[in-house]
Design a protein around this motif. Structure first.
Motif, short mmCIF file in Angstrom:
data_model
loop_
_atom_site.label_atom_id
_atom_site.label_comp_id
_atom_site.label_asym_id
_atom_site.label_seq_id
_atom_site.Cartn_x
_atom_site.Cartn_y
_atom_site.Cartn_z
N GLU A 57 20.35 26.85 36.76
CA GLU A 57 20.00 28.11 36.09
C GLU A 57 18.89 27.86 35.07
O GLU A 57 18.66 26.72 34.67
CB GLU A 57 21.22 28.66 35.32
CG GLU A 57 22.49 28.78 36.12
CD GLU A 57 22.52 30.00 37.01
OE1 GLU A 57 21.68 30.89 36.79
OE2 GLU A 57 23.36 30.04 37.93
N LEU A 58 18.28 28.95 34.58
CA LEU A 58 17.24 28.80 33.56
C LEU A 58 17.86 28.68 32.17
O LEU A 58 18.86 29.34 31.85
CB LEU A 58 16.30 30.01 33.58
CG LEU A 58 15.47 30.20 34.85
CD1 LEU A 58 14.56 31.41 34.70
CD2 LEU A 58 14.67 28.96 35.18
N GLN A 89 8.84 35.04 28.94
CA GLN A 89 8.15 33.79 28.59
C GLN A 89 6.64 33.96 28.74
O GLN A 89 5.86 33.47 27.93
CB GLN A 89 8.62 32.63 29.47
CG GLN A 89 10.04 32.18 29.19
CD GLN A 89 10.48 31.01 30.06
OE1 GLN A 89 9.67 30.30 30.64
NE2 GLN A 89 11.79 30.81 30.15
P1 AP5 Z 1 7.12 17.57 42.08
O1 AP5 Z 1 5.69 17.44 41.72
O2 AP5 Z 1 8.12 16.82 41.26
O3 AP5 Z 1 7.51 19.14 42.19
P2 AP5 Z 1 7.76 20.23 41.07
O4 AP5 Z 1 7.17 21.50 41.55
O5 AP5 Z 1 7.32 19.75 39.72
O6 AP5 Z 1 9.33 20.31 41.18
P3 AP5 Z 1 10.48 20.38 40.09
O7 AP5 Z 1 11.76 20.28 40.88
O8 AP5 Z 1 10.29 19.39 38.99
O9 AP5 Z 1 10.29 21.81 39.54
P4 AP5 Z 1 11.33 22.68 38.93
O10 AP5 Z 1 10.42 23.77 38.51
O11 AP5 Z 1 12.50 23.10 39.71
O12 AP5 Z 1 12.01 21.75 37.83
P5 AP5 Z 1 11.70 21.50 36.29
O13 AP5 Z 1 11.75 20.05 36.07
O14 AP5 Z 1 10.49 22.26 35.84
O15 AP5 Z 1 7.29 17.17 43.64
C1 AP5 Z 1 8.55 17.17 44.27
C2 AP5 Z 1 8.65 15.98 45.26
O16 AP5 Z 1 7.67 16.14 46.29
C3 AP5 Z 1 8.33 14.61 44.62
O17 AP5 Z 1 9.14 13.65 45.22
C4 AP5 Z 1 6.85 14.36 44.95
O18 AP5 Z 1 6.56 12.96 45.07
C5 AP5 Z 1 6.74 15.06 46.31
N1 AP5 Z 1 5.41 15.65 46.50
C6 AP5 Z 1 4.67 16.38 45.60
N2 AP5 Z 1 3.51 16.79 46.16
C7 AP5 Z 1 3.52 16.32 47.46
C8 AP5 Z 1 2.61 16.41 48.55
N3 AP5 Z 1 1.45 17.08 48.45
N4 AP5 Z 1 2.95 15.82 49.71
C9 AP5 Z 1 4.12 15.15 49.84
N5 AP5 Z 1 5.02 15.02 48.84
C10 AP5 Z 1 4.74 15.60 47.67
O19 AP5 Z 1 12.96 22.22 35.63
C11 AP5 Z 1 14.27 21.71 35.77
C12 AP5 Z 1 15.24 22.64 35.05
O20 AP5 Z 1 14.91 22.72 33.64
C13 AP5 Z 1 15.26 24.09 35.52
O21 AP5 Z 1 16.08 24.28 36.67
C14 AP5 Z 1 15.77 24.81 34.27
O22 AP5 Z 1 17.16 24.68 34.14
C15 AP5 Z 1 15.10 24.04 33.15
N6 AP5 Z 1 13.79 24.62 32.78
C16 AP5 Z 1 12.57 23.99 32.88
N7 AP5 Z 1 11.60 24.83 32.47
C17 AP5 Z 1 12.20 26.01 32.10
C18 AP5 Z 1 11.72 27.24 31.62
N8 AP5 Z 1 10.40 27.47 31.41
N9 AP5 Z 1 12.61 28.23 31.39
C19 AP5 Z 1 13.93 28.03 31.58
N10 AP5 Z 1 14.46 26.88 32.03
C20 AP5 Z 1 13.60 25.86 32.30
#
Ligand code: AP5
Length: 211
Positions: A57-58, A89
């Motif tokens: 969740e967020l 946001q």
């Molecule tokens: P990667 O680059 O890590 O993808 P990403 O889009 O950054 O994915 P995340 O899962 O980190 O995003 P998210 O938005 O769900 O999580 P976040 O950490 O922000 O790539 C993914 C994989 O693919 C890697 O293994 C990479 O090597 C591979 N890959 C990348 N590009 C590739 C390519 N071209 N070809 C092949 N492979 C590739 O958030 C986590 C949690 O934090 C949320 O669920 C929430 O609870 C909280 N949170 C964070 N920000 C907020 C906010 N603004 N508001 C509320 N809650 C928040």
């Protein structure tokens, strides 16, 4: 330059934001990374965020906005990743950047089909020491289980289990997809095909930004 990345979980925001920030010589601010660091350090912010993150969740808007506002002070350029994720946001960021007289240059939306997202997330690994991101199939480390950069131990994020990924995708569709329209209305949205290799996507991002 001031840029932010939008896109579903696993679309490649973190990977591309890190590459672009390095190229531009500006900080890469990832709200997900900031929360994971707070969880590791056991701070009050980390304790509050963890329950939300574990469920996919967020974290509440007020908590995220306060954290980002603090980080933006004194920065003239940045690449944001994972923020904004809701319309409140997005509005808060717009107001903050108006106060700082530092308007946003572009919002890059990385587009990737859901079946590829599942494949990317379930095989993602991160370094416990420096946070570098790997993929067992697409970007494997040279030594299994060890970071190429610092030799740190690689681990799997708790929220990368399939069930939690599906919940995160649902939350993305409900809460975050409308944020793209917010930036489209302001002429700032750049839609980029996020499939293909990291290098291919990085070239598309650069050309969408006119660089
Ligand atoms: P990667 O680059 O890590 O993808 P990403 O889009 O950054 O994915 P995340 O899962 O980190 O995003 P998210 O938005 O769900 O999580 P976040 O950490 O922000 O790539 C993914 C994989 O693919 C890697 O293994 C990479 O090597 C591979 N890959 C990348 N590009 C590739 C390519 N071209 N070809 C092949 N492979 C590739 O958030 C986590 C949690 O934090 C949320 O669920 C929430 O609870 C909280 N949170 C964070 N920000 C907020 C906010 N603004 N508001 C509320 N809650 C928040």
């Amino acid at each position: 330059m001031r840029v932010l990345f939008l896109g579903a979980p696993g679309a490649g925001k973190g990977t591309q934001a890190a590459l672009l920030a390095r190229r531009l010589g500006v900080p890469h601010l990832s709200t997900g990374d900031l929360f994971r660091q707070a969880v590791r350090e056991g701070t009050p912010l980390g304790r509050e965020a963890q329950a939300y993150m574990d469920r996919g969740e967020l974290v509440p808007d007020a908590v995220v906005v306060g954290m980002v506002r603090e980080r933006l002070q004194g920065e003239t350029g940045f690449v944001l990743d994972g923020f904004p994720r809701t319309l409140p946001q997005a509005r808060a960021l717009e107001e903050e950047l108006a106060v700082l007289a530092a308007p946003l240059d572009a919002a890059v939306l990385l587009e990737v089909p859901e079946e590829l997202i599942l494949r990317r997330l379930t095989a993602r690994r991160l370094c416990r020491s420096c946070g570098a991101v790997y993929h067992l199939e697409f970007h494997p480390p040279r030594i299994p289980g060890r970071c190429d950069r610092c030799g740190g131990e690689l681990y799997q994020r708790d929220d990368d289990r399939e069930e939690t990924v599906r919940r995160r995708l649902e939350v993305y569709r409900q809460e975050t997809a409308p944020v793209a329209q917010f930036y489209r209305d302001r002429g700032l949205l750049r839609q980029v095909d996020g499939t293909g290799s990291e290098e291919e996507v990085s070239h598309r991002v650069a050309s969408a930004l006119g660089r």
